[in-house]
Scaffold this active site. Structure first.
Site, mmCIF file in Angstrom:
data_model
loop_
_atom_site.group_PDB
_atom_site.id
_atom_site.type_symbol
_atom_site.label_atom_id
_atom_site.label_comp_id
_atom_site.label_asym_id
_atom_site.label_seq_id
_atom_site.Cartn_x
_atom_site.Cartn_y
_atom_site.Cartn_z
ATOM 1 N N SER A 82 31.535 19.692 4.689
ATOM 2 C CA SER A 82 32.698 18.914 4.270
ATOM 3 C C SER A 82 32.223 17.910 3.232
ATOM 4 C CB SER A 82 33.304 18.160 5.455
ATOM 5 O OG SER A 82 34.267 17.217 5.023
ATOM 6 N N TYR A 92 34.150 12.684 12.849
ATOM 7 C CA TYR A 92 34.042 13.858 11.981
ATOM 8 C C TYR A 92 32.873 13.716 11.015
ATOM 9 C CZ TYR A 92 35.645 17.498 8.711
ATOM 10 O OH TYR A 92 35.741 18.606 7.909
#
Length: 244
Positions: free
Chosen positions: A136, A149
């Site tokens: 990501s 996250y």
């Protein structure tokens, strides 16, 4: 015929990527918890196999990988994609159980899948294969209130590097794709949270999820002597570069 297992294949980037590989003739093992969605997808193609299992279930994952390899003969690639975002909050407001849940899926789940892929790729003849981890932009730079996250995606960068190093002796390559704001349910949910907090707020720019899927396909189709170790693809107007 090339073979791949895709985790998190029931929706979002995983589902779009599954379509891309299936349409190019790959045999695809579809892993996710939602068996009904996997079955619906698999029924559209003769070269798809639904393998409903939770990526955090080590025994279930081992059985799913074994079933796929027994049927198709070998495992050429893994798209290690399944993940969740978790709570949007500053660290003092994050419940420990929520933190554990994000790490359980995003780190433990990806570790289990990579471990099984490595095992099969090392044992098969000819030896070798390719693991592609879904990282990501958060593996490089966090968005606000994404501590769970972001922590998990930094761990995946370390997993990618370790697999790249340890896989050399066995012709196993590992690369990572860091995707910024592909138009999926996850990003749509984040935009909804933003709008709920401030109806006048600007929504996050998004990119077509198919563009990310095609890039994963390109990485997988490289010859064994070449590897994309790390690549970033994102919505063009994301404030990732510069002071924003």
């Amino acid at each position: 015929m090339k073979t791949i297992i895709i985790t998190g294949a029931s929706s979002g980037i995983g589902r779009a990527t599954a379509h891309a590989f299936l349409e190019q003739g790959w045999t695809v093992g579809l892993i996710a918890r939602r068996g009904d969605l996997l079955t619906e997808l698999a029924q559209q193609y003769s070269n798809a196999m639904a393998l409903p299992v939770d990526v955090t279930d080590a025994a279930g994952m081992e059985a799913a990988f074994a079933k796929f390899v027994a049927k198709v003969g070998r495992l050429d690639a893994l798209f290690n994609n399944a993940g969740i975002f978790g709570p949007t909050a500053t660290i003092d407001q994050v419940d420990i159980d929520d933190f554990d849940n994000v790490l359980n899926v995003n780190i433990r789940g990806m570790f289990i899948a990579a471990r099984l892929a490595f095992k099969h790729m090392k044992a098969q003849s000819p030896m070798g294969g390719r693991i592609i981890n879904n990282g990501s932009l958060s593996a490089h730079s966090p968005r606000a209130e994404s501590v769970c996250y972001t922590t998990s995606k930094h761990a995946i960068s370390g997993l990618t590097r370790s697999l790249s190093l340890d896989g050399r002796a066995f012709d196993i390559t590992c690369g990572q794709i860091d995707i910024g704001n592909a138009e999926t349910e996850l990003v749509a949910d984040l935009n909804a949270r933003i709008k709920a907090e401030d109806p006048n707020a600007d929504l996050m720019p998004m990119m077509d999820v198919q563009d990310a899927a095609r890039l994963v396909l390109h990485m997988a189709e490289l010859p064994p002597g070449a590897n994309v170790h790390n690549i970033t693809v994102m919505a063009s107007k994301m404030p990732f570069v510069g002071r924003g």
